[in-house]
Design an enzyme around this catalytic site. Structure first.
Site, PDB file in Angstrom:
ATOM      1  N   TYR A   1       0.827  -1.213   0.000  1.00  0.00           N
ATOM      2  CA  TYR A   1       0.000   0.000   0.000  1.00  0.00           C
ATOM      3  C   TYR A   1       0.859   1.259   0.000  1.00  0.00           C
ATOM      4  O   TYR A   1       0.559   2.231  -0.690  1.00  0.00           O
ATOM      5  CB  TYR A   1      -0.957  -0.002   1.194  1.00  0.00           C
ATOM      6  CG  TYR A   1      -2.196  -0.831   0.962  1.00  0.00           C
ATOM      7  CD1 TYR A   1      -3.068  -0.545  -0.086  1.00  0.00           C
ATOM      8  CD2 TYR A   1      -2.515  -1.897   1.789  1.00  0.00           C
ATOM      9  CE1 TYR A   1      -4.213  -1.299  -0.305  1.00  0.00           C
ATOM     10  CE2 TYR A   1      -3.657  -2.662   1.583  1.00  0.00           C
ATOM     11  CZ  TYR A   1      -4.498  -2.353   0.529  1.00  0.00           C
ATOM     12  OH  TYR A   1      -5.631  -3.102   0.318  1.00  0.00           O
TER      13      TYR A   1
ATOM     14  N   GLU B   1      -6.283   3.637  10.702  1.00  0.00           N
ATOM     15  CA  GLU B   1      -6.380   4.919  10.010  1.00  0.00           C
ATOM     16  C   GLU B   1      -5.689   4.784   8.657  1.00  0.00           C
ATOM     17  O   GLU B   1      -4.530   4.376   8.593  1.00  0.00           O
ATOM     18  CB  GLU B   1      -5.725   6.031  10.834  1.00  0.00           C
ATOM     19  CG  GLU B   1      -6.355   6.235  12.205  1.00  0.00           C
ATOM     20  CD  GLU B   1      -5.797   5.332  13.301  1.00  0.00           C
ATOM     21  OE1 GLU B   1      -4.649   4.852  13.185  1.00  0.00           O
ATOM     22  OE2 GLU B   1      -6.524   5.093  14.279  1.00  0.00           O
TER      23      GLU B   1
END
Length: 186
Positions: A110, A133
Protein backbone atom coordinates in the site's frame (compact mmCIF):
# COMPACT_ATOMS: atom_id res chain seq x y z
CA UNK A 1 12.80 -10.05 25.95
CA UNK A 2 12.85 -7.93 22.81
CA UNK A 3 11.20 -8.48 19.43
CA UNK A 4 9.14 -11.68 19.33
CA UNK A 5 9.38 -14.40 16.65
CA UNK A 6 6.82 -16.34 14.64
CA UNK A 7 7.09 -19.28 17.08
CA UNK A 8 6.25 -17.01 20.05
CA UNK A 9 3.37 -15.33 18.18
CA UNK A 10 1.95 -18.74 17.22
CA UNK A 11 2.29 -20.05 20.81
CA UNK A 12 0.64 -16.99 22.37
CA UNK A 13 -2.19 -17.08 19.85
CA UNK A 14 -2.90 -20.77 20.49
CA UNK A 15 -2.41 -20.77 24.27
CA UNK A 16 -3.57 -17.26 25.25
CA UNK A 17 -5.85 -16.25 22.32
CA UNK A 18 -3.61 -13.23 21.67
CA UNK A 19 -4.87 -12.98 18.06
CA UNK A 20 -8.35 -14.25 17.09
CA UNK A 21 -8.83 -15.40 14.35
CA UNK A 22 -5.22 -16.40 13.76
CA UNK A 23 -3.73 -17.20 10.32
CA UNK A 24 -1.07 -19.90 10.88
CA UNK A 25 1.01 -19.00 7.85
CA UNK A 26 1.63 -16.06 5.55
CA UNK A 27 -1.17 -16.02 2.95
CA UNK A 28 -0.08 -14.08 -0.11
CA UNK A 29 -1.11 -15.53 -3.47
CA UNK A 30 -3.51 -13.19 -5.28
CA UNK A 31 -4.12 -11.05 -2.18
CA UNK A 32 -2.35 -8.40 -0.13
CA UNK A 33 -0.54 -10.75 2.26
CA UNK A 34 -1.64 -11.47 5.82
CA UNK A 35 -0.87 -13.89 8.63
CA UNK A 36 2.17 -14.79 10.69
CA UNK A 37 5.57 -13.71 9.37
CA UNK A 38 9.13 -14.12 10.68
CA UNK A 39 8.93 -11.44 13.38
CA UNK A 40 5.41 -10.12 13.13
CA UNK A 41 1.82 -10.64 12.13
CA UNK A 42 0.17 -9.06 9.10
CA UNK A 43 -3.33 -7.97 10.09
CA UNK A 44 -6.38 -7.88 7.82
CA UNK A 45 -8.79 -5.02 7.31
CA UNK A 46 -12.50 -5.74 7.72
CA UNK A 47 -15.22 -4.84 5.23
CA UNK A 48 -16.65 -1.83 7.10
CA UNK A 49 -15.22 1.65 6.59
CA UNK A 50 -15.88 5.21 7.67
CA UNK A 51 -14.78 7.52 4.86
CA UNK A 52 -14.17 11.19 5.58
CA UNK A 53 -16.32 13.56 3.55
CA UNK A 54 -16.82 17.29 3.24
CA UNK A 55 -20.61 17.01 2.93
CA UNK A 56 -21.26 18.39 6.40
CA UNK A 57 -18.83 21.28 5.92
CA UNK A 58 -17.63 20.98 9.51
CA UNK A 59 -14.16 21.09 11.02
CA UNK A 60 -12.55 17.86 12.25
CA UNK A 61 -12.23 18.27 16.01
CA UNK A 62 -10.77 15.32 17.98
CA UNK A 63 -12.26 16.71 21.21
CA UNK A 64 -15.75 17.05 19.75
CA UNK A 65 -15.94 14.73 16.76
CA UNK A 66 -18.95 15.20 14.49
CA UNK A 67 -20.12 11.92 12.93
CA UNK A 68 -21.33 13.93 9.91
CA UNK A 69 -17.64 14.08 8.91
CA UNK A 70 -17.77 10.43 7.80
CA UNK A 71 -19.95 8.21 5.64
CA UNK A 72 -20.31 4.50 6.35
CA UNK A 73 -19.40 1.99 3.66
CA UNK A 74 -19.49 -1.81 3.66
CA UNK A 75 -18.02 -3.88 0.85
CA UNK A 76 -15.16 -5.94 -0.55
CA UNK A 77 -13.35 -2.89 -1.99
CA UNK A 78 -13.35 0.57 -0.42
CA UNK A 79 -12.44 3.52 -2.64
CA UNK A 80 -10.72 6.22 -0.59
CA UNK A 81 -11.09 9.56 -2.42
CA UNK A 82 -7.99 11.53 -3.48
CA UNK A 83 -6.18 13.22 -0.59
CA UNK A 84 -8.72 11.78 1.81
CA UNK A 85 -8.89 9.49 4.78
CA UNK A 86 -10.83 6.47 6.03
CA UNK A 87 -11.16 4.48 9.22
CA UNK A 88 -11.55 0.72 9.34
CA UNK A 89 -10.98 -2.09 11.81
CA UNK A 90 -9.05 -5.31 11.92
CA UNK A 91 -10.69 -8.66 11.42
CA UNK A 92 -8.49 -9.88 14.26
CA UNK A 93 -9.34 -9.29 17.92
CA UNK A 94 -6.29 -8.79 20.16
CA UNK A 95 -5.69 -9.83 23.77
CA UNK A 96 -2.36 -8.22 24.62
CA UNK A 97 -0.24 -9.77 27.38
CA UNK A 98 0.53 -7.48 30.32
CA UNK A 99 4.25 -7.35 29.48
CA UNK A 100 4.06 -6.85 25.70
CA UNK A 101 3.67 -3.73 23.55
CA UNK A 102 2.79 -4.04 19.87
CA UNK A 103 3.76 -1.54 17.18
CA UNK A 104 1.96 -1.51 13.85
CA UNK A 105 3.48 -0.42 10.54
CA UNK A 106 1.86 -0.07 7.12
CA UNK A 107 2.50 -2.67 4.42
CA UNK A 108 4.83 -1.73 1.59
CA UNK A 109 2.28 -2.87 -1.02
CA UNK A 110 0.00 0.00 0.00
CA UNK A 111 2.79 2.47 0.86
CA UNK A 112 4.17 2.15 -2.69
CA UNK A 113 0.75 3.30 -3.92
CA UNK A 114 0.73 6.40 -1.69
CA UNK A 115 -1.58 4.83 0.88
CA UNK A 116 -0.34 5.36 4.42
CA UNK A 117 -1.65 3.24 7.28
CA UNK A 118 -1.36 4.48 10.85
CA UNK A 119 -2.23 2.58 13.99
CA UNK A 120 -1.20 3.64 17.47
CA UNK A 121 0.63 1.12 19.71
CA UNK A 122 -1.31 -1.75 21.29
CA UNK A 123 -0.57 -1.24 24.96
CA UNK A 124 0.03 -4.04 27.48
CA UNK A 125 -3.34 -5.35 28.68
CA UNK A 126 -5.29 -3.97 25.69
CA UNK A 127 -8.15 -6.08 24.38
CA UNK A 128 -10.23 -5.38 21.29
CA UNK A 129 -10.34 -4.88 17.57
CA UNK A 130 -7.88 -2.33 16.24
CA UNK A 131 -9.15 0.82 14.55
CA UNK A 132 -7.05 1.46 11.45
CA UNK A 133 -6.38 4.92 10.01
CA UNK A 134 -5.89 4.96 6.22
CA UNK A 135 -4.64 8.05 4.33
CA UNK A 136 -4.72 8.33 0.56
CA UNK A 137 -1.93 10.82 -0.14
CA UNK A 138 -2.36 10.65 -3.92
CA UNK A 139 -4.41 12.87 -6.26
CA UNK A 140 -6.21 9.68 -7.44
CA UNK A 141 -8.86 7.44 -5.88
CA UNK A 142 -7.31 4.44 -4.08
CA UNK A 143 -8.62 0.92 -3.50
CA UNK A 144 -8.46 -0.84 -0.14
CA UNK A 145 -9.20 -4.56 -0.29
CA UNK A 146 -11.32 -5.88 2.59
CA UNK A 147 -10.37 -9.19 4.20
CA UNK A 148 -6.75 -8.82 3.03
CA UNK A 149 -3.54 -7.55 4.64
CA UNK A 150 -3.24 -3.87 5.60
CA UNK A 151 -0.38 -3.59 8.14
CA UNK A 152 2.21 -5.56 10.12
CA UNK A 153 2.25 -5.83 13.90
CA UNK A 154 5.55 -6.25 15.78
CA UNK A 155 5.45 -7.57 19.36
CA UNK A 156 8.01 -6.32 21.88
CA UNK A 157 8.31 -7.93 25.30
CA UNK A 158 9.32 -5.61 28.14
CA UNK A 159 12.31 -6.39 30.34
CA UNK A 160 10.17 -5.80 33.43
CA UNK A 161 6.42 -5.58 34.10
CA UNK A 162 4.82 -2.18 33.66
CA UNK A 163 3.24 -0.65 36.75
CA UNK A 164 -0.13 0.06 35.10
CA UNK A 165 -1.55 -1.78 32.08
CA UNK A 166 -4.12 -0.40 29.64
CA UNK A 167 -6.70 -2.63 31.34
CA UNK A 168 -5.69 -1.33 34.80
CA UNK A 169 -6.24 2.28 33.77
CA UNK A 170 -9.52 1.38 32.06
CA UNK A 171 -8.34 2.78 28.73
CA UNK A 172 -11.04 4.54 26.72
CA UNK A 173 -10.72 2.14 23.77
CA UNK A 174 -10.57 -1.06 25.86
CA UNK A 175 -12.70 -3.92 24.42
CA UNK A 176 -13.65 -1.84 21.37
CA UNK A 177 -15.60 -3.64 18.68
CA UNK A 178 -16.14 -2.24 15.22
CA UNK A 179 -14.69 1.08 14.12
CA UNK A 180 -14.29 3.42 17.07
CA UNK A 181 -14.36 7.18 16.50
CA UNK A 182 -12.27 9.56 18.66
CA UNK A 183 -13.21 9.69 22.34
CA UNK A 184 -12.34 12.19 25.05
CA UNK A 185 -13.02 11.16 28.64
CA UNK A 186 -15.03 13.71 30.58
Amino acid sequence: MGLKSDAWIRKMSHEKAMIVPFAEEQVGRGVVSYGVSSYGYDIRVGDEFKIFTNIGGTVVDPKNFDEKNVVDFKGDVCIVPPNSFALARTIEYFNMPDNVLAICLGKSTYARCGIIVNVTPFEPGFKGHITIEISNTTPLPAKIYANEGIAQVLFIEGDEPCEVTYADKKGKYQAQEGITLPRILK
